[in-house]
Scaffold this motif. Structure first.
Motif, mmCIF file in Angstrom:
data_model
loop_
_atom_site.group_PDB
_atom_site.id
_atom_site.type_symbol
_atom_site.label_atom_id
_atom_site.label_comp_id
_atom_site.label_asym_id
_atom_site.label_seq_id
_atom_site.Cartn_x
_atom_site.Cartn_y
_atom_site.Cartn_z
ATOM 1 N N MET A 77 0.825 -1.207 0.000
ATOM 2 C CA MET A 77 0.000 0.000 0.000
ATOM 3 C C MET A 77 0.856 1.252 0.000
ATOM 4 O O MET A 77 0.582 2.219 -0.716
ATOM 5 C CB MET A 77 -0.914 -0.001 1.223
ATOM 6 N N ALA A 78 1.917 1.243 0.815
ATOM 7 C CA ALA A 78 2.801 2.405 0.894
ATOM 8 C C ALA A 78 3.475 2.661 -0.443
ATOM 9 O O ALA A 78 3.556 3.812 -0.911
ATOM 10 C CB ALA A 78 3.839 2.201 1.991
ATOM 11 N N VAL A 79 3.962 1.602 -1.080
ATOM 12 C CA VAL A 79 4.620 1.746 -2.379
ATOM 13 C C VAL A 79 3.629 2.248 -3.427
ATOM 14 O O VAL A 79 3.950 3.135 -4.233
ATOM 15 C CB VAL A 79 5.235 0.407 -2.818
ATOM 16 N N SER A 80 2.432 1.690 -3.411
ATOM 17 C CA SER A 80 1.409 2.116 -4.384
ATOM 18 C C SER A 80 1.059 3.584 -4.208
ATOM 19 O O SER A 80 0.936 4.335 -5.189
ATOM 20 C CB SER A 80 0.156 1.260 -4.243
ATOM 21 N N ASN A 81 0.891 4.004 -2.945
ATOM 22 C CA ASN A 81 0.558 5.401 -2.696
ATOM 23 C C ASN A 81 1.727 6.312 -3.062
ATOM 24 O O ASN A 81 1.534 7.419 -3.576
ATOM 25 C CB ASN A 81 0.175 5.607 -1.232
ATOM 26 N N TYR A 82 2.950 5.836 -2.799
ATOM 27 C CA TYR A 82 4.136 6.603 -3.190
ATOM 28 C C TYR A 82 4.153 6.827 -4.695
ATOM 29 O O TYR A 82 4.386 7.950 -5.167
ATOM 30 C CB TYR A 82 5.402 5.869 -2.753
ATOM 31 N N GLU A 83 3.920 5.766 -5.451
ATOM 32 C CA GLU A 83 3.941 5.886 -6.907
ATOM 33 C C GLU A 83 2.833 6.811 -7.412
ATOM 34 O O GLU A 83 3.034 7.601 -8.330
ATOM 35 C CB GLU A 83 3.798 4.500 -7.548
ATOM 36 N N ALA A 84 1.644 6.704 -6.795
ATOM 37 C CA ALA A 84 0.526 7.550 -7.225
ATOM 38 C C ALA A 84 0.814 9.025 -6.955
ATOM 39 O O ALA A 84 0.598 9.889 -7.814
ATOM 40 C CB ALA A 84 -0.755 7.123 -6.515
ATOM 41 N N VAL A 85 1.298 9.324 -5.733
ATOM 42 C CA VAL A 85 1.579 10.713 -5.382
ATOM 43 C C VAL A 85 2.781 11.230 -6.155
ATOM 44 O O VAL A 85 2.825 12.397 -6.556
ATOM 45 C CB VAL A 85 1.809 10.841 -3.857
ATOM 46 N N ASN A 86 3.771 10.350 -6.392
ATOM 47 C CA ASN A 86 4.929 10.758 -7.177
ATOM 48 C C ASN A 86 4.527 11.108 -8.605
ATOM 49 O O ASN A 86 5.048 12.075 -9.187
ATOM 50 C CB ASN A 86 5.963 9.633 -7.190
ATOM 51 N N ALA A 87 3.605 10.334 -9.165
ATOM 52 C CA ALA A 87 3.101 10.646 -10.502
ATOM 53 C C ALA A 87 2.377 11.991 -10.507
ATOM 54 O O ALA A 87 2.511 12.786 -11.444
ATOM 55 C CB ALA A 87 2.165 9.535 -10.976
ATOM 56 N N GLN A 88 1.608 12.253 -9.446
ATOM 57 C CA GLN A 88 0.932 13.537 -9.330
ATOM 58 C C GLN A 88 1.932 14.679 -9.218
ATOM 59 O O GLN A 88 1.763 15.740 -9.821
ATOM 60 C CB GLN A 88 0.002 13.535 -8.112
ATOM 61 N N GLN A 89 2.992 14.442 -8.452
ATOM 62 C CA GLN A 89 4.028 15.459 -8.291
ATOM 63 C C GLN A 89 4.697 15.761 -9.624
ATOM 64 O O GLN A 89 4.937 16.931 -9.969
ATOM 65 C CB GLN A 89 5.067 14.993 -7.277
ATOM 66 N N ARG A 90 4.995 14.724 -10.390
ATOM 67 C CA ARG A 90 5.610 14.938 -11.704
ATOM 68 C C ARG A 90 4.672 15.700 -12.629
ATOM 69 O O ARG A 90 5.113 16.535 -13.429
ATOM 70 C CB ARG A 90 5.997 13.598 -12.326
ATOM 71 N N PHE A 91 3.374 15.413 -12.521
ATOM 72 C CA PHE A 91 2.407 16.131 -13.347
ATOM 73 C C PHE A 91 2.396 17.625 -13.011
ATOM 74 O O PHE A 91 2.354 18.471 -13.908
ATOM 75 C CB PHE A 91 1.006 15.543 -13.155
ATOM 76 N N VAL A 92 2.440 17.926 -11.703
ATOM 77 C CA VAL A 92 2.473 19.333 -11.277
ATOM 78 C C VAL A 92 3.736 20.013 -11.789
ATOM 79 O O VAL A 92 3.690 21.143 -12.301
ATOM 80 C CB VAL A 92 2.389 19.431 -9.741
ATOM 81 N N GLU A 93 4.871 19.329 -11.674
ATOM 82 C CA GLU A 93 6.128 19.908 -12.146
ATOM 83 C C GLU A 93 6.117 20.126 -13.647
ATOM 84 O O GLU A 93 6.606 21.158 -14.140
ATOM 85 C CB GLU A 93 7.287 18.989 -11.743
ATOM 86 N N ARG A 155 -1.587 24.564 -4.745
ATOM 87 C CA ARG A 155 -0.265 25.172 -4.595
ATOM 88 C C ARG A 155 0.650 24.313 -3.728
ATOM 89 O O ARG A 155 1.856 24.501 -3.715
ATOM 90 C CB ARG A 155 -0.384 26.568 -3.957
ATOM 91 N N VAL A 156 0.078 23.390 -2.979
ATOM 92 C CA VAL A 156 0.865 22.537 -2.097
ATOM 93 C C VAL A 156 1.420 21.365 -2.897
ATOM 94 O O VAL A 156 0.667 20.553 -3.432
ATOM 95 C CB VAL A 156 0.018 22.006 -0.931
ATOM 96 N N ALA A 157 2.724 21.272 -2.990
ATOM 97 C CA ALA A 157 3.341 20.182 -3.729
ATOM 98 C C ALA A 157 3.189 18.884 -2.941
ATOM 99 O O ALA A 157 3.498 18.839 -1.755
ATOM 100 C CB ALA A 157 4.820 20.479 -3.975
ATOM 101 N N PRO A 158 2.694 17.829 -3.564
ATOM 102 C CA PRO A 158 2.546 16.559 -2.844
ATOM 103 C C PRO A 158 3.903 15.973 -2.491
ATOM 104 O O PRO A 158 4.887 16.140 -3.215
ATOM 105 C CB PRO A 158 1.802 15.678 -3.863
ATOM 106 N N ASN A 159 3.957 15.299 -1.354
ATOM 107 C CA ASN A 159 5.186 14.671 -0.890
ATOM 108 C C ASN A 159 5.006 13.157 -0.905
ATOM 109 O O ASN A 159 4.332 12.603 -0.031
ATOM 110 C CB ASN A 159 5.528 15.149 0.531
#
Length: 252
Positions: A77-93, A155-159
């Motif tokens: 679950m942690a890895v899946s959530n990491y990948e999902a939020v990381n993808a969101q972060q890349r989209f924002v960037e 405006r808050v960058a996901p971590n």
């Protein structure tokens, strides 16, 4: 609205308090990560207990399978959530880089986008042009405005690491609760399962109450909704375990 609540809101909306609140940087939302981990953790372990009880397994099997799945699924679950939020972060960037490029290459086109955004909000004439001038005079504000208004991004960058951590912690802490009765040797298996069911139900209801309290919705409705969703998942596990036991005989 009662008088005390109205007075509290009036104090919060004094000019100094408003300025202080708006000056604080927005905080990332962790409730969704914790609710996701907590609900999934409780469902995972209680579903194992329900399935094992329905199939006629022993309490030891429940503990072994429950603990193994608790850790394995918690990490998953942690890895899946990491990948999902990381993808969101890349989209924002990527969206930020895109807007920076557009502002550099076609500034007038981007000004027109700002103009139309605020025109849709009801501004016109000189007031509209003043807003456009103010927004586009500050490149950072300009980009933030486009990210918010055009892309609908915060405006808050996901971590990703923080999201993964809180999902894992909630998964483990909440997920272990339905397994606790099976650590009590003096109880019969049926009694252990009943206590586990009660604990799981309380956990589901408590998570629903937390969501209702945070989002200021009906506490009873939020609690019952989460309780029913978790209960349905556990019921499916129990039925499957029982059907498998009936189909293939004593699987203990």
């Amino acid at each position: 609205m009662n008088t005390s609540r109205r007075r509290q809101l009036q104090r919060e909306h004094q000019p100094d308090n408003i300025a202080r609140r708006l000056a604080m940087p927005p905080r990332p939302e962790r409730l969704s990560d914790m609710v996701l981990g907590g609900i999934d953790g409780c469902i995972t372990t209680f579903a194992i207990a329900a399935g094992a009880f329905g199939a006629g397994f022993s309490p030891l099997v429940v503990l072994v399978m429950g603990m193994a799945n608790l850790l394995a699924d918690g990490i998953s679950m942690a890895v899946s959530n990491y990948e999902a939020v990381n993808a969101q972060q890349r989209f924002v960037e990527n969206a930020r880089r895109t807007e920076e490029e557009h502002i550099h290459l076609v500034p007038e086109g981007e000004r027109e986008e700002v103009r139309q955004i605020y025109a849709r909000k009801g501004f016109s004439g000189e007031s509209l042009e003043q807003i456009v001038d103010k927004v586009t005079a500050n490149r950072g504000l300009w980009i933030d405005t486009m990210l918010s208004e055009e892309y609908g991004l915060s405006r808050v960058a996901p971590n990703p690491l923080a999201s993964a951590w809180w999902t894992f912690v909630a998964f483990i802490v909440v997920g272990v609760i339905p397994l606790l009765p099976f650590l009590v040797p003096g109880l019969a298996f049926s009694q252990q399962f009943i206590v586990s069911s009660l604990l799981a139900g309380l956990v589901f209801f408590a998570i629903g109450l937390l969501k209702g309290w945070v989002y200021r919705s009906s506490l009873l409705r939020a609690g019952l909704t989460t309780f029913l969703l978790g209960g349905c998942a556990a019921a499916v596990a129990f039925i499957v375990g029982h059907l498998v036991q009936q189909a293939f005989g004593g699987l203990g």
